[in-house]
Design an enzyme around this catalytic site. Sequence first.
Site, short mmCIF file in Angstrom:
data_model
loop_
_atom_site.label_atom_id
_atom_site.label_comp_id
_atom_site.label_asym_id
_atom_site.label_seq_id
_atom_site.Cartn_x
_atom_site.Cartn_y
_atom_site.Cartn_z
N CYS A 116 30.47 11.56 6.06
CA CYS A 116 31.85 11.08 6.26
C CYS A 116 32.26 11.59 7.63
CB CYS A 116 32.78 11.62 5.18
SG CYS A 116 34.49 11.06 5.40
N SER A 120 36.16 14.12 4.83
CA SER A 120 35.14 14.63 3.92
C SER A 120 35.10 13.82 2.63
CB SER A 120 35.39 16.11 3.61
OG SER A 120 36.69 16.31 3.08
N CYS A 121 35.20 12.49 2.75
CA CYS A 121 35.12 11.63 1.57
C CYS A 121 33.79 11.87 0.87
CB CYS A 121 35.26 10.17 1.97
SG CYS A 121 36.84 9.77 2.74
#
Length: 212
Positions: A116, A120-121
């Site tokens: 990501c 911070s997916c």
Amino acid sequence: MSADHHHHDHGHDHDHHHDNRYSDMQARVKALETVLTAKGLIDPAAIDVIVETYETKIGPRNGARVVAKAWSDPHFAAWLKEDATAAIASLGYTGRQGEHMRAVFNTPETHNLVVCTLCSCYPWAVLGLPPVWYKAPAYRSRAVIDPRSVLAEFGLTLPEDKKIRVWDSTAELRYLVIPERPDGTDNMSEEELAELVSRDAMIGTAIAGAPA
């Protein structure tokens, strides 16, 4: 040697409320941990052990079961390729924010890596807590620029002729890597197969383990 970089640009939506909300929560947890530590009520080392357990053992078990079922059941694997969100949900695992899932399958020709780049997916529903390195700026930038070297630093050296595809997670779409099934596992149950699947293999920084 080549690397395909698949970016999903949704503008400001990528820096979304889901991750920001978790950042706020993490800040509050850290503040509470500091207070409790100062009062001598908790041991930070014990907390670290618990977090590590959830990151590497408990959390990723959902994803490992998805991978094992895909290895064992061709119909489920086909469903996973067509509609990963629904296939994963059929096992009881769904994202809290309604995000969609896509499963990307490693092959002898192609290795997949998930990153990501903007925040911070992460696929919480199947992998639990994200590792610290997944959120680090060095990983988020270098995984796109030089994925082969990054994988080598994780101890995964790929053949020069194997293509690396880098997938950029977003608020709306999270990725799960389905590693190649190891040789010598034909007679193993789904439960046994799941034990070969690590969190890192489902991010793409490792491959599935060989049977003992």
